[in-house]
Write an enzyme that holds these catalytic residues in place. Structure first.
Site, short mmCIF file in Angstrom:
data_model
loop_
_atom_site.label_atom_id
_atom_site.label_comp_id
_atom_site.label_asym_id
_atom_site.label_seq_id
_atom_site.Cartn_x
_atom_site.Cartn_y
_atom_site.Cartn_z
CD GLU A 121 20.09 -11.88 6.41
OE1 GLU A 121 20.57 -11.99 5.27
OE2 GLU A 121 18.89 -11.58 6.63
CG HIS B 56 15.06 -11.24 -1.95
ND1 HIS B 56 15.65 -12.27 -2.65
CD2 HIS B 56 15.22 -11.54 -0.64
CE1 HIS B 56 16.13 -13.16 -1.81
NE2 HIS B 56 15.87 -12.75 -0.58
CG HIS C 222 -0.39 -1.92 -0.42
ND1 HIS C 222 -0.29 -2.93 -1.35
CD2 HIS C 222 -0.45 -2.54 0.79
CE1 HIS C 222 -0.29 -4.11 -0.73
NE2 HIS C 222 -0.40 -3.89 0.56
CG HIS D 292 -1.02 -8.16 5.19
ND1 HIS D 292 -2.28 -8.35 4.68
CD2 HIS D 292 -0.49 -7.13 4.47
CE1 HIS D 292 -2.51 -7.48 3.70
NE2 HIS D 292 -1.42 -6.73 3.54
#
Length: 350
Positions: A78, A144, A255, A313
């Site tokens: 992170e 985001h 999707h 992906h």
């Protein structure tokens, strides 16, 4: 007419904007890896980690947040993502500093996109903070992701504007307007990117086993209302998701439908401009990337979402954004050449 030495002063911003494009793609991938490895809450606070600029030891973490045990690997993932994002902001600040001097010398210098890039990065940083403080709320996580890709496109667009300026193209020439088909394709792209972020943030990547069916059925049980309920409460920890199986199945199918819509638009665009020699390679690249991205999506489902394939992906999504952005650019600014025995303002379309 400016000579070659005069145009050489644009080289630093040219290279910096290109480096920013590639570096931003890396930051997007780092964010995806952080999310896929469940490290999005590796640090419970922001901008530091357990109140420190570096990941502390277990004792320091316990003293700061005794209710959140330290997982050092996730915390470092992170924080590395945050450091990379900070470096991206530093690049935008440097572009602004260099551009502040160059815009006085060059008519048509893309100063507003330079300022817009920095502003967008500031907003993106705020969403990075909200991702942690709202505990991976899917709405924030999705925005985001979209913001990160938008920053990448703006870096690329700034680079293309600077290249055009350095080439000596006339600043007075107006770009071609986007047709309805171009606008529909771009809208389909944004929709599909949002659906991809929504799928990932709700942990619905393998909610449907098998392809093209969902869990062995063409009409599996799905809860569309809950799956796309955009007013979910802020407060619970959304790590690993909060939705039930039928809602996640609806997200996964949504999707897939978004991918079909985007591919249809890309193919229609390529067919529409099949006779345009200048546009053919760019649209072929976009269509090929779109088909490859669809294949990666299917492989992720069939192989149960391995980390490396999920990252690939995400990389494919970033590449598709770049390819379509380049196609849009070459449509709006078609190739030009200087007519024989004509001055610099004598540019003509070819």
């Amino acid at each position: 007419m400016r000579d070659t030495d005069d145009r050489s002063c644009l080289r630093p911003v040219l290279w910096l904007s290109l480096a920013g494009t590639l570096f931003c793609a890396l930051v997007v991938l780092a964010g995806a890896a952080t999310r896929l490895m469940d490290a999005g809450l590796g640090c419970p606070d922001w901008p530091g980690c357990y109140g420190a600029p570096l990941v502390p030891d277990a004792e320091g973490a316990l003293a700061h947040s005794p209710e959140v045990p330290l997982e050092a690997t996730k915390a470092w993932m992170e924080m590395m993502h945050r450091y990379l994002a900070a470096a991206l902001i530093a690049m935008a600040l440097l572009l602004m500093a260099l551009g502040g001097r160059l815009r006085q010398r060059w008519v048509g210098y893309p100063w507003r996109p330079t300022l817009g890039l920095l502003a967008l990065l500031m907003v993106q940083g705020a969403f990075g903070a909200f991702t942690v403080t709202f505990k991976l709320w899917p709405q924030v996580v999705t925005l985001h992701l979209l913001g990160g890709l938008a920053v990448m496109v703006l870096f690329l667009w700034l680079h293309l504007r600077l290249r055009r300026l350095a080439s000596g193209a006339p600043a007075v020439m107006r770009p071609r307007r986007l047709t309805l088909l171009w606008r529909a394709t771009l809208l389909a792209l944004v929709l599909q990117l949002a659906l991809g972020g929504w799928t990932s943030s709700n942990y619905a990547g393998i909610a449907c086993q098998g392809f093209p069916t969902c869990n062995g059925q063409w009409a599996a049980a799905m809860d569309w209302g809950e799956g796309f309920h955009l007013t979910q409460a802020v407060g619970p920890n959304y790590l690993h998701g909060q939705l039930h199986a039928e809602a996640r199945s609806a997200i996964q199918v949504g999707h897939r439908l978004g991918a079909a819509l985007l591919l249809t638009c890309l193919l229609a665009l390529a067919w529409r401009h099949a006779r345009d020699r200048a546009m053919r390679p760019w649209l072929a690249l976009a269509v090929g990337t779109g088909l490859g991205q669809a294949a990666l999506g299917v492989a992720n489902v069939l192989l149960w979402l391995p980390l490396w394939l999920a990252l690939l992906h995400t990389a494919g999504a970033a590449l598709l954004v770049i390819c379509l952005s380049l196609a849009v650019w070459h449509w709006r600014w078609p190739p030009m050449a200087v007519a024989p025995n004509v001055g610099r303002e004598g540019w003509v379309h070819v």
